[in-house]
Scaffold this motif. Structure first.
Motif, PDB file in Angstrom:
ATOM      1  N   LEU A  50       0.825  -1.199   0.000  1.00 52.07           N
ATOM      2  CA  LEU A  50       0.000   0.000   0.000  1.00 52.07           C
ATOM      3  C   LEU A  50       0.865   1.256   0.000  1.00 52.07           C
ATOM      4  O   LEU A  50       1.975   1.247   0.547  1.00 52.07           O
ATOM      5  N   PRO A  51       0.358   2.327  -0.589  1.00 50.32           N
ATOM      6  CA  PRO A  51       1.109   3.594  -0.515  1.00 50.32           C
ATOM      7  C   PRO A  51       1.121   4.115   0.921  1.00 50.32           C
ATOM      8  O   PRO A  51       0.203   3.846   1.698  1.00 50.32           O
ATOM      9  N   VAL A  52       2.146   4.850   1.271  1.00 50.25           N
ATOM     10  CA  VAL A  52       2.301   5.383   2.625  1.00 50.25           C
ATOM     11  C   VAL A  52       1.926   6.860   2.648  1.00 50.25           C
ATOM     12  O   VAL A  52       2.287   7.626   1.746  1.00 50.25           O
ATOM     13  N   ASP A  53       1.194   7.244   3.687  1.00 52.45           N
ATOM     14  CA  ASP A  53       0.815   8.632   3.951  1.00 52.45           C
ATOM     15  C   ASP A  53       0.020   9.263   2.811  1.00 52.45           C
ATOM     16  O   ASP A  53       0.218  10.419   2.457  1.00 52.45           O
ATOM     17  N   GLU A  54      -0.851   8.483   2.227  1.00 53.78           N
ATOM     18  CA  GLU A  54      -1.829   9.022   1.286  1.00 53.78           C
ATOM     19  C   GLU A  54      -3.073   8.132   1.322  1.00 53.78           C
ATOM     20  O   GLU A  54      -2.979   6.935   1.591  1.00 53.78           O
ATOM     21  N   LYS A  55      -4.209   8.731   1.080  1.00 49.01           N
ATOM     22  CA  LYS A  55      -5.454   7.976   1.197  1.00 49.01           C
ATOM     23  C   LYS A  55      -5.577   6.937   0.090  1.00 49.01           C
ATOM     24  O   LYS A  55      -5.311   7.228  -1.081  1.00 49.01           O
ATOM     25  N   THR A  56      -5.966   5.738   0.505  1.00 48.10           N
ATOM     26  CA  THR A  56      -6.134   4.642  -0.450  1.00 48.10           C
ATOM     27  C   THR A  56      -7.405   3.873  -0.097  1.00 48.10           C
ATOM     28  O   THR A  56      -7.771   3.794   1.081  1.00 48.10           O
ATOM     29  N   PRO A  57      -8.116   3.341  -1.089  1.00 49.67           N
ATOM     30  CA  PRO A  57      -9.361   2.620  -0.778  1.00 49.67           C
ATOM     31  C   PRO A  57      -9.119   1.262  -0.122  1.00 49.67           C
ATOM     32  O   PRO A  57      -8.201   0.534  -0.488  1.00 49.67           O
ATOM     33  N   VAL A  58      -9.938   0.969   0.868  1.00 46.74           N
ATOM     34  CA  VAL A  58      -9.991  -0.354   1.487  1.00 46.74           C
ATOM     35  C   VAL A  58     -11.424  -0.842   1.306  1.00 46.74           C
ATOM     36  O   VAL A  58     -12.370  -0.156   1.703  1.00 46.74           O
ATOM     37  N   GLN A  59     -11.588  -2.015   0.701  1.00 51.65           N
ATOM     38  CA  GLN A  59     -12.919  -2.479   0.324  1.00 51.65           C
ATOM     39  C   GLN A  59     -13.227  -3.860   0.898  1.00 51.65           C
ATOM     40  O   GLN A  59     -12.336  -4.691   1.066  1.00 51.65           O
TER      41      GLN A  59
END
Length: 250
Positions: A47-56
């Motif tokens: 996952l990218p660090v320190d940025e918003k990412t979708p979790v589904q």
């Protein structure tokens, strides 16, 4: 004439008996419990660090999407910080059985993600491990001291808080407990409740209402912050554990 009357009455009696027997044999069928399936997915890994990412979470039953789950809550924590530092976030429904949050994984490391899901009257809480950042931090996280163990992630404990507790009415406390992804059945469960609103810690024995689900009632005397410590054990198997949950009472 009497003989004819007796024959007619006999026919009526036999017909009535046959009808009653048919009625007695017809009982309502037991409603089949539909077991929902929940898959936790990410757009990319690591996952990218320190940025918003979708979790589904994709919620289905018998291959069909569930659009009306009672709730899907994601509980997330960094293993280096331990489960005590976890965050729980309610997901929004998008489409095709997908429930989603946008989450900022602030630091590199290994994260645990639990999708607490209530659908079709059944609770399930799949847990997955995911990496944020490069693999070096993953190796470090495995060796980090103070990481959450509770049986090395063997047990998952969740206090249901979908409705706000109130001091004006009796609260129903519900805890869902799993061991290695299966309901923790026939355990000895108690809620330890502490707060500045109480003179002493209160201990309440819980009753198992369905596999892995334990309930107890409690009257919160006043509004304020409370700490609920869920104790679970099976002395004969030398299982002892606990999980602390903070809650606000209105």
């Amino acid at each position: 004439m009497k003989k004819t009357l007796f024959i007619v009455l006999g026919i009526i009696f036999l017909t009535a008996c046959g009808t009653n027997e048919n009625n007695d044999s017809s009982s309502p069928e037991t409603e089949e419990v539909i077991q929902p399936e929940v898959e936790v997915v990410f757009e990319e890994e690591p996952l990218p660090v320190d940025e918003k990412t979708p979790v589904q979470a994709i919620v289905t039953a018998e291959g069909e999407p569930i659009e009306d789950a009672e709730y899907v809550d994601f509980e997330i924590w960094n293993e280096a910080e331990g489960e005590e530092a976890s965050e729980t976030i309610e997901a929004d429904y998008t489409e095709d059985g997908v429930y989603e949050i946008m989450y900022n994984f602030k630091d590199e490391g290994t994260y645990q993600v639990i999708a607490h899901t209530q659908a079709k009257g059944v609770h399930t809480m799949p847990q997955v491990e995911v990496q944020a950042g490069d693999s070096h931090s993953h190796e470090h996280a495995e060796d980090a001291e103070g990481s959450h163990d509770h049986g090395n992630g063997e047990f998952t404990v969740h206090l249901v808080q979908e409705e706000e507790f109130s001091s004006e009415e009796e609260a129903e406390l519900t805890a869902h407990i799993e061991q290695k992804g299966e309901p923790f059945e026939n355990g000895e469960i108690s809620f330890e409740i502490s707060s500045s609103q109480l003179d002493k810690h209160e201990f309440i024995e819980a009753e198992e209402v369905e596999p892995g689900a334990y309930q107890a009632d409690f009257d919160f005397p006043e509004s304020g912050d409370y700490l609920i410590n869920i104790h679970y054990e099976k002395p004969q198997e030398e299982i002892h554990g606990h999980k602390e949950e903070e809650t606000q009472v209105n």
